[in-house]
Design a protein around this motif. Sequence first.
Motif, mmCIF file in Angstrom:
data_model
loop_
_atom_site.group_PDB
_atom_site.id
_atom_site.type_symbol
_atom_site.label_atom_id
_atom_site.label_comp_id
_atom_site.label_asym_id
_atom_site.label_seq_id
_atom_site.Cartn_x
_atom_site.Cartn_y
_atom_site.Cartn_z
ATOM 1 N N PRO A 3 -13.029 -27.896 -55.041
ATOM 2 C CA PRO A 3 -13.765 -26.628 -55.135
ATOM 3 C C PRO A 3 -15.278 -26.784 -55.261
ATOM 4 O O PRO A 3 -15.974 -25.777 -55.401
ATOM 5 C CB PRO A 3 -13.185 -26.008 -56.413
ATOM 6 C CG PRO A 3 -12.803 -27.177 -57.265
ATOM 7 C CD PRO A 3 -12.357 -28.253 -56.305
ATOM 8 N N TYR A 4 -15.794 -28.027 -55.193
ATOM 9 C CA TYR A 4 -17.217 -28.224 -55.449
ATOM 10 C C TYR A 4 -17.911 -28.975 -54.314
ATOM 11 O O TYR A 4 -17.270 -29.676 -53.512
ATOM 12 C CB TYR A 4 -17.418 -28.999 -56.753
ATOM 13 C CG TYR A 4 -16.817 -28.331 -57.954
ATOM 14 C CD1 TYR A 4 -17.369 -27.173 -58.482
ATOM 15 C CD2 TYR A 4 -15.675 -28.868 -58.577
ATOM 16 C CE1 TYR A 4 -16.807 -26.552 -59.585
ATOM 17 C CE2 TYR A 4 -15.114 -28.258 -59.679
ATOM 18 C CZ TYR A 4 -15.686 -27.100 -60.190
ATOM 19 O OH TYR A 4 -15.115 -26.482 -61.275
ATOM 20 N N ILE A 5 -19.243 -28.842 -54.307
ATOM 21 C CA ILE A 5 -20.118 -29.563 -53.387
ATOM 22 C C ILE A 5 -21.197 -30.233 -54.230
ATOM 23 O O ILE A 5 -21.684 -29.638 -55.201
ATOM 24 C CB ILE A 5 -20.762 -28.612 -52.361
ATOM 25 C CG1 ILE A 5 -19.704 -28.096 -51.399
ATOM 26 C CG2 ILE A 5 -21.887 -29.290 -51.586
ATOM 27 C CD1 ILE A 5 -20.169 -26.930 -50.550
ATOM 28 N N ILE A 6 -21.560 -31.450 -53.886
ATOM 29 C CA ILE A 6 -22.607 -32.151 -54.619
ATOM 30 C C ILE A 6 -23.721 -32.554 -53.660
ATOM 31 O O ILE A 6 -23.469 -32.921 -52.515
ATOM 32 C CB ILE A 6 -22.051 -33.388 -55.363
ATOM 33 C CG1 ILE A 6 -23.106 -33.949 -56.322
ATOM 34 C CG2 ILE A 6 -21.567 -34.460 -54.396
ATOM 35 C CD1 ILE A 6 -22.537 -34.950 -57.315
ATOM 36 N N ALA A 7 -24.960 -32.436 -54.133
ATOM 37 C CA ALA A 7 -26.131 -32.888 -53.383
ATOM 38 C C ALA A 7 -26.847 -33.925 -54.237
ATOM 39 O O ALA A 7 -26.952 -33.762 -55.454
ATOM 40 C CB ALA A 7 -27.063 -31.711 -53.080
ATOM 41 N N PHE A 8 -27.344 -34.998 -53.601
ATOM 42 C CA PHE A 8 -27.986 -36.031 -54.412
ATOM 43 C C PHE A 8 -29.047 -36.804 -53.633
ATOM 44 O O PHE A 8 -29.003 -36.911 -52.410
ATOM 45 C CB PHE A 8 -26.952 -37.004 -54.994
ATOM 46 C CG PHE A 8 -26.010 -37.617 -53.995
ATOM 47 C CD1 PHE A 8 -26.383 -38.697 -53.214
ATOM 48 C CD2 PHE A 8 -24.724 -37.115 -53.844
ATOM 49 C CE1 PHE A 8 -25.508 -39.260 -52.293
ATOM 50 C CE2 PHE A 8 -23.834 -37.666 -52.938
ATOM 51 C CZ PHE A 8 -24.233 -38.751 -52.162
ATOM 52 N N ASP A 9 -30.004 -37.305 -54.385
ATOM 53 C CA ASP A 9 -30.965 -38.302 -53.921
ATOM 54 C C ASP A 9 -30.503 -39.607 -54.545
ATOM 55 O O ASP A 9 -30.620 -39.791 -55.758
ATOM 56 C CB ASP A 9 -32.375 -37.940 -54.386
ATOM 57 C CG ASP A 9 -33.426 -38.948 -53.913
ATOM 58 O OD1 ASP A 9 -33.045 -40.023 -53.406
ATOM 59 O OD2 ASP A 9 -34.633 -38.673 -54.068
ATOM 60 N N PRO A 10 -29.960 -40.531 -53.756
ATOM 61 C CA PRO A 10 -29.341 -41.728 -54.337
ATOM 62 C C PRO A 10 -30.285 -42.579 -55.164
ATOM 63 O O PRO A 10 -29.923 -43.086 -56.223
ATOM 64 C CB PRO A 10 -28.837 -42.500 -53.116
ATOM 65 C CG PRO A 10 -28.748 -41.494 -52.023
ATOM 66 C CD PRO A 10 -29.821 -40.497 -52.287
ATOM 67 N N LEU A 11 -31.535 -42.747 -54.681
ATOM 68 C CA LEU A 11 -32.473 -43.598 -55.413
ATOM 69 C C LEU A 11 -33.893 -43.095 -55.216
ATOM 70 O O LEU A 11 -34.623 -43.566 -54.345
ATOM 71 C CB LEU A 11 -32.340 -45.060 -54.971
ATOM 72 C CG LEU A 11 -32.796 -46.067 -56.032
ATOM 73 C CD1 LEU A 11 -31.893 -46.014 -57.263
ATOM 74 C CD2 LEU A 11 -32.807 -47.472 -55.481
ATOM 75 N N ASP A 12 -34.268 -42.161 -56.037
ATOM 76 C CA ASP A 12 -35.619 -41.611 -56.011
ATOM 77 C C ASP A 12 -36.627 -42.676 -56.429
ATOM 78 O O ASP A 12 -36.416 -43.400 -57.402
ATOM 79 C CB ASP A 12 -35.690 -40.424 -56.979
ATOM 80 C CG ASP A 12 -37.098 -39.936 -57.214
ATOM 81 O OD1 ASP A 12 -37.671 -39.330 -56.293
ATOM 82 O OD2 ASP A 12 -37.632 -40.180 -58.316
#
Length: 333
Positions: free
Chosen positions: A109-118
């Motif tokens: 039921p979810y979606i994730i957004a990410f910057d792996p290594l800022d």
Amino acid sequence: MTGPIVTVEHFIAEQEREHPQATGAFTDILLGISLAAKVISAAVNRAGLIDVLGVSGTENVHGEAVQKLDDYANGVLVGILGRCGSLSGMISEEEEGFIQIPESRDPGPYIIAFDPLDGSSNIDVNISVGTIFSVYRKRSDGPRVQIDDLLQPGSEQLAAGYVLYGSSTMLVFTTGTGVHGFTLDPGIGEFLLSYRNMRIPSPGKNIYSINEAYHDQWTPGQQRLVERFRRPPTGGAPFSARYVGSMVADFHRTLLRGGIFMYPATTKSPEGKLRLLYEVAPMAMICEQAGGRASDGRSRVLDLQPTGLHQRVPTFIGSPGLVEMAERYLADD
């Protein structure tokens, strides 16, 4: 550490008991993040001893040189979160499109957004870097992800957080009920609660954080704002300039000490540099939950409607009074 020892797993379980409607699916994602953070932290700490330093020889969707550690961190997050069973898909800074969960698995039921290594370009010189993430609920009812599932304003975030890989590794996150920080104890391999209900100092320290090399490309209002910080009126408190070049590190300092972090528009980048979905919106949620304020220079970041997965926005985030001051100076640009 004094007082009772609380691991991130125990803390999440406590929060679940306080919310009987919780299904455990959301918890699955947060525990996946904590596991991925441990794996990435180990690689960061051994970066000089293993073959993960330098560029990989490829460019990402933004035309930026990809660091080897970017690729590694992205692979770790996609691999671990892709198996947690609670996600329909993922958005990553390192991927041009949406990462669909394999059709062989039931979509979560979810979606994730990410910057792996800022801030990964700093890793070669041993400066703090980090991971940023944001969790949304899938809006549509069908099995496939729709565009409206992906482009949600930050006000719809269910959780947001970051991991700071520095002198110690810290996991900081919010699920909408305050901001809490956990420090990785390398001796036992657990994230332990070290900051409960973090609050950004207001007014806090007079610190401004910005890359002043772009001064000549700023708008007149932005130039006047920084000049105000440099030369406060007679009797006004002096300001200090602090800039790391890693958003996670700069924001973490701002969260603990107060001040303002800025990445404004320039003549060459009128839309700013930082990405809305997986950099600015999650930090804005954390900042507001800690009593701070986040703006694009005109309006509240969490009210912005994304128009693309990798949309960029100008960023002003920190103690409320200083962010309000920035908006006043930018109002006539």
